[in-house]
Design an enzyme around this catalytic site. Structure first.
Site, PDB file in Angstrom:
ATOM      1  N   TYR A 168       0.814  -1.213   0.000  1.00  0.00           N
ATOM      2  CA  TYR A 168       0.000   0.000   0.000  1.00  0.00           C
ATOM      3  C   TYR A 168       0.852   1.269   0.000  1.00  0.00           C
ATOM      4  O   TYR A 168       0.430   2.309  -0.479  1.00  0.00           O
ATOM      5  CB  TYR A 168      -0.901   0.040   1.239  1.00  0.00           C
ATOM      6  CG  TYR A 168      -2.260  -0.598   1.068  1.00  0.00           C
ATOM      7  CD1 TYR A 168      -2.389  -1.887   0.572  1.00  0.00           C
ATOM      8  CD2 TYR A 168      -3.412   0.092   1.426  1.00  0.00           C
ATOM      9  CE1 TYR A 168      -3.629  -2.473   0.444  1.00  0.00           C
ATOM     10  CE2 TYR A 168      -4.659  -0.482   1.304  1.00  0.00           C
ATOM     11  CZ  TYR A 168      -4.767  -1.770   0.811  1.00  0.00           C
ATOM     12  OH  TYR A 168      -6.004  -2.336   0.684  1.00  0.00           O
ATOM     13  N   ASP A 179      -6.315  -6.834   4.188  1.00  0.00           N
ATOM     14  CA  ASP A 179      -7.479  -6.173   3.586  1.00  0.00           C
ATOM     15  C   ASP A 179      -8.430  -7.228   3.028  1.00  0.00           C
ATOM     16  O   ASP A 179      -9.643  -7.203   3.279  1.00  0.00           O
ATOM     17  CB  ASP A 179      -6.999  -5.237   2.468  1.00  0.00           C
ATOM     18  CG  ASP A 179      -8.144  -4.552   1.754  1.00  0.00           C
ATOM     19  OD1 ASP A 179      -9.041  -4.039   2.454  1.00  0.00           O
ATOM     20  OD2 ASP A 179      -8.151  -4.533   0.511  1.00  0.00           O
ATOM     21  N   ASP A 195      -3.203 -18.024   0.140  1.00  0.00           N
ATOM     22  CA  ASP A 195      -4.251 -18.688  -0.659  1.00  0.00           C
ATOM     23  C   ASP A 195      -4.921 -19.781   0.177  1.00  0.00           C
ATOM     24  O   ASP A 195      -6.155 -19.910   0.206  1.00  0.00           O
ATOM     25  CB  ASP A 195      -3.696 -19.238  -1.986  1.00  0.00           C
ATOM     26  CG  ASP A 195      -2.403 -20.030  -1.829  1.00  0.00           C
ATOM     27  OD1 ASP A 195      -1.806 -20.033  -0.719  1.00  0.00           O
ATOM     28  OD2 ASP A 195      -1.972 -20.674  -2.812  1.00  0.00           O
ATOM     29  N   LYS A 248       3.093 -15.285   1.891  1.00  0.00           N
ATOM     30  CA  LYS A 248       3.224 -15.983   0.606  1.00  0.00           C
ATOM     31  C   LYS A 248       4.710 -16.224   0.422  1.00  0.00           C
ATOM     32  O   LYS A 248       5.333 -15.807  -0.555  1.00  0.00           O
ATOM     33  CB  LYS A 248       2.617 -15.104  -0.513  1.00  0.00           C
ATOM     34  CG  LYS A 248       2.503 -15.786  -1.849  1.00  0.00           C
ATOM     35  CD  LYS A 248       1.412 -16.844  -1.921  1.00  0.00           C
ATOM     36  CE  LYS A 248       1.486 -17.589  -3.235  1.00  0.00           C
ATOM     37  NZ  LYS A 248       0.565 -18.747  -3.305  1.00  0.00           N
ATOM     38  N   ASP A 269     -12.231  -8.898   4.827  1.00  0.00           N
ATOM     39  CA  ASP A 269     -13.567  -8.854   4.194  1.00  0.00           C
ATOM     40  C   ASP A 269     -14.178 -10.248   4.182  1.00  0.00           C
ATOM     41  O   ASP A 269     -15.376 -10.433   4.406  1.00  0.00           O
ATOM     42  CB  ASP A 269     -13.482  -8.348   2.750  1.00  0.00           C
ATOM     43  CG  ASP A 269     -13.708  -6.843   2.650  1.00  0.00           C
ATOM     44  OD1 ASP A 269     -13.420  -6.144   3.637  1.00  0.00           O
ATOM     45  OD2 ASP A 269     -14.160  -6.380   1.583  1.00  0.00           O
TER      46      ASP A 269
HETATM   47  C1  IPM Z   1     -10.302  -1.094   4.321  1.00  0.00           C
HETATM   48  C2  IPM Z   1     -10.617  -0.447   2.992  1.00  0.00           C
HETATM   49  C3  IPM Z   1      -9.478   0.508   2.644  1.00  0.00           C
HETATM   50  C4  IPM Z   1      -8.227  -0.322   2.459  1.00  0.00           C
HETATM   51  C5  IPM Z   1      -9.738   1.420   1.445  1.00  0.00           C
HETATM   52  C6  IPM Z   1     -11.020   2.205   1.576  1.00  0.00           C
HETATM   53  C7  IPM Z   1      -8.572   2.341   1.197  1.00  0.00           C
HETATM   54  O1  IPM Z   1     -10.844  -1.403   2.022  1.00  0.00           O
HETATM   55  O2  IPM Z   1     -10.119  -0.356   5.303  1.00  0.00           O
HETATM   56  O3  IPM Z   1     -10.236  -2.318   4.375  1.00  0.00           O
HETATM   57  O4  IPM Z   1      -7.999  -0.879   1.371  1.00  0.00           O
HETATM   58  O5  IPM Z   1      -7.472  -0.428   3.415  1.00  0.00           O
HETATM   59 MG    MG Z   2     -10.931  -3.405   2.792  1.00  0.00          MG
END
Ligand code: IPM
Ligand code: MG
Length: 360
Positions: free
Chosen positions: A141, A248, A224, A192, A252
Site C-alpha cells: 500500500y 485487507d 491462498d 506468501k 472482508d
Molecule cells: C479497508 C478499505 C481501505 C483499504 C480502502 C477504503 C482504502 O478497504 O479499510 O479495508 O484498502 O485499506
Molecule cells: Mg478493505
C-alpha cells in the site's frame, strides 16, 4: 480534563451511521459520567467537495491532537474517475500514515442470533471468534516506487513495491502475539513465502520472535490456503497476523462469515494507543441516504474506541451488551434480516440501542 474525539463521517452511508453512533455516545456519556468533547471534520469525497482535497492539513492536525478518531466511510461513484492521489480513499490512507496507525485490529465475532445470516452453515460458524491483526502503514500500500510509466515501446506499465522492514514486521507481530496471549493462545501468521521474498523475511522474523512467547502456539499459512481455510473451517483460527494487502482481503472474507460486513468494527492503533475507529464496511453508495444501513459496526467501533483509547471499559461493555440485546429482540437492518425478524431502519436501530442502554 475532557477527552477529545474527532468525528469524520465521510461519504455514502458514513454520515447516517456516525449520526446514530453519536446518539449512542451521548447516552453512555450520561450513563457513565464521561467527559468527552466531540469535534467534527470532513474527509474523503465530502472534503474534496468542500475543501478540494480528501484530507486537509487542518483536519490531519485536528486528528493528531484528538485522543481518538471516529470514522465513517469514504468513497463513491462521484469520485471514481479521479486519479489515485485525489481519490477519497487517499484521505483515509493519509490519516493512517499521518497518525502512524500501524496496527489494525479486526475482530470477526459471530453473534449467535445471526448464525442464520451467515452464508456458511450455522454448524461451521457457531461460536466464531477470530481476531485479524493487519499491518496498516506499510507493505504494498505504501511501498515506493509506485506509479504508471511509459516504456520505450510506448506500452504503459503499472508498478507497486511490496516491502517490509524487519522492525515493521516485529512491531505488528508483537501486537499479535500479545493479543493471542490474552485470547486463545494461538497465532497464525499468513504470508506468501513460497513466492515473495518480502514475506519469506516476514515468516523468518515472526518465527524468531516465537521463543519470547512460549505460551502462544505459532503457525504459518500461505495466504491462498488461509482464504480457503477461512471458508472451510474458520473456527480453527484464533488470531491471524498478516500484511496490509492480505489483511485487507482476508478481513472482508472473515467479515462475511459473521453474517454481514455491517457487523464488524475495527481499531487502528499507533505506538501510543491513539487510534482511529471505523466499521470494516465501506460507504455503500447504493443504499446511502435511505435509512437502511446497519449502524451496528460503527457502534461496536465506538465500543473499541472507548476501551482502547479512552480507557472506558465499562462503557464499552455496555454498548456491546446493548447490541446483543437488540439482536435478541429480533431487530434487524435489511442486511442481516432473516425470516421471522422485523426489519428496522438505521435510525430505528440507533433508537433501540439507546433504549437498551437506558434500560440497563
Ligand atoms: C479497508 C478499505 C481501505 C483499504 C480502502 C477504503 C482504502 O478497504 O479499510 O479495508 O484498502 O485499506
Ligand atoms: Mg478493505
Amino acid at each position: 480534563m475532557s477527552q477529545q474525539i474527532l468525528c469524520l463521517p465521510g461519504d455514502g452511508i458514513g454520515p447516517e451511521i456516525v449520526n446514530e453512533t453519536l446518539k449512542v455516545l451521548d447516552t453512555v456519556s450520561q450513563g457513565f459520567s464521561l467527559d468527552i468533547k466531540v469535534s467534527h471534520g470532513l474527509v474523503g469525497g465530502a472534503a474534496i467537495k468542500a475543501e478540494g482535497v480528501p484530507l486537509s492539513d487542518n483536519t490531519l492536525k485536528q486528528a493528531q491532537a484528538a485522543d481518538a478518531v471516529l470514522f465513517g466511510a469514504v468513497g463513491g461513484p462521484d469520485w471514481d474517475h479521479l486519479p489515485m492521489e485525489q481519490r477519497p480513499e487517499k484521505g483515509l490512507l493519509q490519516l493512517r500514515e499521518g497518525l502512524g496507525l500501524f496496527a489494525n485490529l479486526r475482530p470477526a465475532i459471530l453473534y449467535p442470533q445471526l448464525a442464520e445470516a451467515s452464508s456458511l452453515k450455522p454448524e461451521i460458524v457457531a461460536g466464531l471468534d477470530i481476531l485479524i491483526v493487519r499491518e496498516l502503514t506499510g507493505g504494498i500500500y505504501f511501498g515506493q516506487p509506485r506509479g504508471i510509466r511509459q516504456l520505450n515501446d510506448g506500452e504503459r506499465q503499472g508498478f507497486n513495491t511490496y516491502v517490509y522492514g524487519e522492525s515493521e514486521i516485529r512491531r505488528i507481530a508483537k501486537v499479535a502475539f500479545e493479543a493471542a496471549q490474552k485470547r486463545g493462545g494461538r497465532l497464525c501468521s499468513v504470508d506468501k513465502s513460497n513466492v515473495l521474498e518480502v514475506t519469506a523475511l516476514w515468516r523468518e522474523v515472526v518465527t524468531d520472535m516465537a521463543s519470547e512467547y512460549p505460551d502462544v502456539e505459532l503457525s504459518h499459512m500461505y495466504v491462498d490456503n488461509a482464504a480457503m481455510q477461512l471458508v472451510r473451517d474458520p473456527r480453527q483460527f484464533d488470531v491471524i497476523v498478516t500484511g496490509n494487502m492480505f489483511g485487507d482481503i482476508l478481513s472482508d472474507c472473515a467479515a462475511m462469515l459473521t453474517g454481514s460486513i455491517g457487523m464488524l468494527p475495527s481499531a487502528s492503533l499507533n505506538e501510543s494507543g491513539k487510534g482511529l475507529y471505523e466499521p470494516v464496511h465501506g460507504s455503500a453508495p447504493d443504499i446511502a441516504g435511505r435509512n437502511r444501513a446497519n449502524p451496528l459496526a460503527t457502534f461496536l467501533s465506538l465500543a473499541m474506541l472507548l476501551r482502547y483509547s479512552l480507557g472506558e471499559a465499562a462503557a464499552a461493555d455496555a454498548i456491546e451488551v446493548a447490541v446483543g440485546h437488540v439482536l435478541d429482540q429480533g431487530l434487524r437492518t435489511p442486511d442481516i434480516a432473516s425470516d421471522g425478524c422485523g426489519t428496522v431502519t438505521t435510525a430505528g436501530m440507533g433508537d433501540a440501542v439507546v433504549s437498551a442502554l437506558k434500560a440497563k
